[in-house]
Design a protein around this motif. Sequence first.
Motif, PDB file in Angstrom:
ATOM      1  N   GLN A  31       0.839  -1.091   0.035  1.00  0.00           N
ATOM      2  CA  GLN A  31      -0.238  -0.012   0.005  1.00  0.00           C
ATOM      3  C   GLN A  31       0.791   1.413   0.121  1.00  0.00           C
ATOM      4  OE1 GLN A  31      -2.471  -0.730  -1.213  1.00  0.00           O
ATOM      5  NE2 GLN A  31      -4.404  -0.271   0.080  1.00  0.00           N
ATOM      6  N   ARG A  32       1.987   1.242   0.560  1.00  0.00           N
ATOM      7  CA  ARG A  32       2.965   2.318   0.542  1.00  0.00           C
ATOM      8  C   ARG A  32       3.458   2.611  -0.844  1.00  0.00           C
ATOM      9  NH1 ARG A  32       5.277   4.254   5.638  1.00  0.00           N
ATOM     10  NH2 ARG A  32       3.883   3.399   7.399  1.00  0.00           N
ATOM     11  N   ILE A  33       3.714   1.444  -1.510  1.00  0.00           N
ATOM     12  CA  ILE A  33       4.111   1.527  -3.076  1.00  0.00           C
ATOM     13  C   ILE A  33       3.011   2.151  -3.597  1.00  0.00           C
ATOM     14  CG2 ILE A  33       4.900   0.438  -4.838  1.00  0.00           C
ATOM     15  CD1 ILE A  33       7.072   0.180  -2.582  1.00  0.00           C
ATOM     16  N   ALA A  34       1.722   1.597  -3.595  1.00  0.00           N
ATOM     17  CA  ALA A  34       0.642   2.148  -4.240  1.00  0.00           C
ATOM     18  C   ALA A  34       0.369   3.641  -3.959  1.00  0.00           C
ATOM     19  CB  ALA A  34      -0.445   1.649  -3.736  1.00  0.00           C
ATOM     20  N   VAL A  35       0.587   4.297  -2.591  1.00  0.00           N
ATOM     21  CA  VAL A  35       0.690   5.638  -2.201  1.00  0.00           C
ATOM     22  C   VAL A  35       1.539   6.361  -3.099  1.00  0.00           C
ATOM     23  CG1 VAL A  35       1.134   7.247  -0.494  1.00  0.00           C
ATOM     24  CG2 VAL A  35      -0.448   5.231  -0.309  1.00  0.00           C
ATOM     25  N   ALA A  36       2.769   5.775  -3.262  1.00  0.00           N
ATOM     26  CA  ALA A  36       3.963   6.486  -4.031  1.00  0.00           C
ATOM     27  C   ALA A  36       3.562   6.654  -5.704  1.00  0.00           C
ATOM     28  CB  ALA A  36       5.174   5.711  -3.480  1.00  0.00           C
ATOM     29  N   ARG A  37       2.903   5.706  -6.006  1.00  0.00           N
ATOM     30  CA  ARG A  37       2.691   5.641  -7.564  1.00  0.00           C
ATOM     31  C   ARG A  37       1.712   6.502  -7.613  1.00  0.00           C
ATOM     32  NH1 ARG A  37      -0.552   0.443  -9.803  1.00  0.00           N
ATOM     33  NH2 ARG A  37      -1.532   0.955  -8.108  1.00  0.00           N
ATOM     34  N   ALA A  38       0.695   6.716  -6.695  1.00  0.00           N
ATOM     35  CA  ALA A  38      -0.319   7.706  -6.608  1.00  0.00           C
ATOM     36  C   ALA A  38       0.199   9.136  -6.892  1.00  0.00           C
ATOM     37  CB  ALA A  38      -1.566   7.551  -5.832  1.00  0.00           C
ATOM     38  N   LEU A  39       1.362   9.292  -6.187  1.00  0.00           N
ATOM     39  CA  LEU A  39       1.746  10.562  -6.109  1.00  0.00           C
ATOM     40  C   LEU A  39       2.839  10.871  -7.066  1.00  0.00           C
ATOM     41  CD1 LEU A  39       2.492  10.453  -1.992  1.00  0.00           C
ATOM     42  CD2 LEU A  39       0.760  11.922  -3.495  1.00  0.00           C
ATOM     43  N   MET A  40       2.920   9.910  -7.776  1.00  0.00           N
ATOM     44  CA  MET A  40       4.208   9.984  -9.014  1.00  0.00           C
ATOM     45  C   MET A  40       4.093  11.384  -9.962  1.00  0.00           C
ATOM     46  SD  MET A  40       7.137   8.744 -10.126  1.00  0.00           S
ATOM     47  CE  MET A  40       7.886   9.205 -11.496  1.00  0.00           C
ATOM     48  N   ASN A  41       2.994  11.723 -10.358  1.00  0.00           N
ATOM     49  CA  ASN A  41       3.080  13.046 -11.277  1.00  0.00           C
ATOM     50  C   ASN A  41       2.260  14.097 -10.663  1.00  0.00           C
ATOM     51  OD1 ASN A  41       3.574  11.280 -13.347  1.00  0.00           O
ATOM     52  ND2 ASN A  41       1.766  10.842 -13.960  1.00  0.00           N
ATOM     53  N   GLU A  78     -10.842   3.340   1.162  1.00  0.00           N
ATOM     54  CA  GLU A  78     -10.641   2.329   2.087  1.00  0.00           C
ATOM     55  C   GLU A  78      -9.138   1.697   1.842  1.00  0.00           C
ATOM     56  OE1 GLU A  78     -13.771  -0.092   3.543  1.00  0.00           O
ATOM     57  OE2 GLU A  78     -15.068   0.786   2.094  1.00  0.00           O
ATOM     58  N   PRO A  79      -8.075   2.572   1.738  1.00  0.00           N
ATOM     59  CA  PRO A  79      -6.819   1.962   1.770  1.00  0.00           C
ATOM     60  C   PRO A  79      -6.340   0.906   2.595  1.00  0.00           C
ATOM     61  CG  PRO A  79      -6.630   4.229   2.475  1.00  0.00           C
ATOM     62  CD  PRO A  79      -8.094   3.929   2.333  1.00  0.00           C
ATOM     63  N   SER A  80      -6.493   1.141   3.821  1.00  0.00           N
ATOM     64  CA  SER A  80      -6.133   0.086   4.772  1.00  0.00           C
ATOM     65  C   SER A  80      -7.148  -0.909   4.992  1.00  0.00           C
ATOM     66  CB  SER A  80      -5.882   0.891   6.031  1.00  0.00           C
ATOM     67  OG  SER A  80      -7.388   1.560   6.757  1.00  0.00           O
ATOM     68  N   ASP A 107      -4.084  -5.017   8.800  1.00  0.00           N
ATOM     69  CA  ASP A 107      -4.234  -5.201  10.120  1.00  0.00           C
ATOM     70  C   ASP A 107      -4.334  -3.738  10.927  1.00  0.00           C
ATOM     71  OD1 ASP A 107      -1.499  -4.765  11.779  1.00  0.00           O
ATOM     72  OD2 ASP A 107      -1.052  -6.200  10.095  1.00  0.00           O
ATOM     73  N   HIS A 108      -4.719  -3.650  12.131  1.00  0.00           N
ATOM     74  CA  HIS A 108      -5.017  -2.421  12.809  1.00  0.00           C
ATOM     75  C   HIS A 108      -3.594  -1.462  12.801  1.00  0.00           C
ATOM     76  CE1 HIS A 108      -7.057   0.249  15.437  1.00  0.00           C
ATOM     77  NE2 HIS A 108      -6.055   0.363  16.025  1.00  0.00           N
ATOM     78  N   LYS A 109      -2.650  -2.187  13.378  1.00  0.00           N
ATOM     79  CA  LYS A 109      -1.172  -1.387  13.602  1.00  0.00           C
ATOM     80  C   LYS A 109      -0.772  -0.864  12.129  1.00  0.00           C
ATOM     81  CE  LYS A 109       3.186  -2.264  15.836  1.00  0.00           C
ATOM     82  NZ  LYS A 109       4.059  -3.176  15.410  1.00  0.00           N
ATOM     83  N   THR A 110      -0.607  -2.056  11.169  1.00  0.00           N
ATOM     84  CA  THR A 110      -0.386  -1.357   9.745  1.00  0.00           C
ATOM     85  C   THR A 110      -1.187  -0.460   9.102  1.00  0.00           C
ATOM     86  OG1 THR A 110       0.276  -3.783   9.510  1.00  0.00           O
ATOM     87  CG2 THR A 110       0.520  -2.390   7.475  1.00  0.00           C
ATOM     88  N   ALA A 111      -2.547  -0.521   9.448  1.00  0.00           N
ATOM     89  CA  ALA A 111      -3.574   0.200   8.956  1.00  0.00           C
ATOM     90  C   ALA A 111      -2.931   1.879   9.496  1.00  0.00           C
ATOM     91  CB  ALA A 111      -5.093  -0.072   9.324  1.00  0.00           C
ATOM     92  N   ASP A 112      -2.739   1.842  10.981  1.00  0.00           N
ATOM     93  CA  ASP A 112      -2.432   3.075  11.486  1.00  0.00           C
ATOM     94  C   ASP A 112      -1.346   3.795  11.186  1.00  0.00           C
ATOM     95  OD1 ASP A 112      -4.645   3.133  13.168  1.00  0.00           O
ATOM     96  OD2 ASP A 112      -3.351   2.367  15.033  1.00  0.00           O
ATOM     97  N   GLU A 169      -1.177   7.578   9.190  1.00  0.00           N
ATOM     98  CA  GLU A 169      -0.174   8.271   9.711  1.00  0.00           C
ATOM     99  C   GLU A 169       0.724   9.055   8.266  1.00  0.00           C
ATOM    100  OE1 GLU A 169       2.576   7.429  12.733  1.00  0.00           O
ATOM    101  OE2 GLU A 169       0.845   6.700  13.843  1.00  0.00           O
ATOM    102  N   LEU A 170       1.090   7.897   7.375  1.00  0.00           N
ATOM    103  CA  LEU A 170       1.911   8.206   6.157  1.00  0.00           C
ATOM    104  C   LEU A 170       0.807   9.247   5.381  1.00  0.00           C
ATOM    105  CD1 LEU A 170       4.379   7.946   4.469  1.00  0.00           C
ATOM    106  CD2 LEU A 170       2.385   6.167   3.088  1.00  0.00           C
ATOM    107  N   LEU A 171      -0.319   8.985   5.236  1.00  0.00           N
ATOM    108  CA  LEU A 171      -1.090   9.730   4.338  1.00  0.00           C
ATOM    109  C   LEU A 171      -1.448  11.027   4.781  1.00  0.00           C
ATOM    110  CD1 LEU A 171      -3.927   7.020   3.354  1.00  0.00           C
ATOM    111  CD2 LEU A 171      -2.485   8.160   1.685  1.00  0.00           C
ATOM    112  N   TRP A 172      -1.914  11.135   6.233  1.00  0.00           N
ATOM    113  CA  TRP A 172      -2.059  12.473   6.892  1.00  0.00           C
ATOM    114  C   TRP A 172      -0.570  13.259   6.781  1.00  0.00           C
ATOM    115  CZ3 TRP A 172      -5.975  10.478   7.121  1.00  0.00           C
ATOM    116  CH2 TRP A 172      -7.370  10.846   7.505  1.00  0.00           C
ATOM    117  N   SER A 173       0.598  12.717   7.034  1.00  0.00           N
ATOM    118  CA  SER A 173       1.775  13.605   6.960  1.00  0.00           C
ATOM    119  C   SER A 173       2.125  14.040   5.616  1.00  0.00           C
ATOM    120  CB  SER A 173       3.001  12.785   7.588  1.00  0.00           C
ATOM    121  OG  SER A 173       3.752  11.985   6.933  1.00  0.00           O
TER     122      SER A 173
END
Length: 229
Positions: free
Chosen positions: A151-161, A170-172, A176-181, A185-189
């Motif tokens: 999902q982090r890679i998918a976020v990076a790809r979405a930001l590429m351009n 519903e990206p998470s 699991d709960h911890k990984t979702a959190d 945090e990444l998306l927010w920051s």
Amino acid sequence: MSVLKLLDVYKTYNPGSHTQVDVLNGVDLEVEEGEIIAVIGPSGVGKSTLLQIVGALDRPTRGQVWIDEKELTRYSDSQLAQLRNKTIGFVFQAHHLLPEFTARENIMMPGMIARGVPKDLERRSSELLEKVGVLDRADHKPNELSGGEQQRIAVARALMNEPRLLLADEPSGNLDHKTADSLHELLWSISRQFKQTLVIVTHNLELADKADRIIELYDGKIKNNLKPG
Ligand code: ADP
Ligand code: MG
């Protein structure tokens, strides 16, 4: 000026047939640059439908969708494809990474489609890999990555351009709960740091509370337009 504006948007699937479903019945929404909007509502209410219309993956039955000064319903399919590539970043519940390509290649893909200079794309992909915290996984294929890493890679790809609008459905949802959190945090920051406008569909009310605004879909309309706190 707002980044996104929906004016009286309707969506009916299979109109006129016995399987007709009226999903959106007059949605108005305006999103300012840098805002984080959480979209909530029960399953089947039309959250994904709304996001797909905002993301130019589908067309409304009626109404207007504006991204900056562009009114999407006037665009041809090929113009919409170009707009999706350049202006919109989409993160889905499933990562949709291409299995035969590495993390870095997946991230670079939207840049390749936009005919970017390979050297620049490589540099940008390194920045993004670092930004999302998986630089050490650059050469891994998707099936060699954990769900959170995918999902982090998918976020990076979405930001590429450098999209005007980042959309997340519903990206998470598969994490699991911890990984979702930590994905949240990444998306927010990213959103806060780079004034990246973000519209995120979530079931997580705790998360929605941290958004600038909560949009609740009910009966095809926006029921509440709450500001947390
Ligand atoms: P949510 O994301 O809030 O769970 P969706 O937007 O996926 O809701 O779906 C809203 C409604 O539209 C549901 O009743 C669903 O069955 C229906 N629907 C979604 N996509 C289609 C489609 N392509 N054709 C027909 N009906 C659909
Ligand atoms: Mg959905």
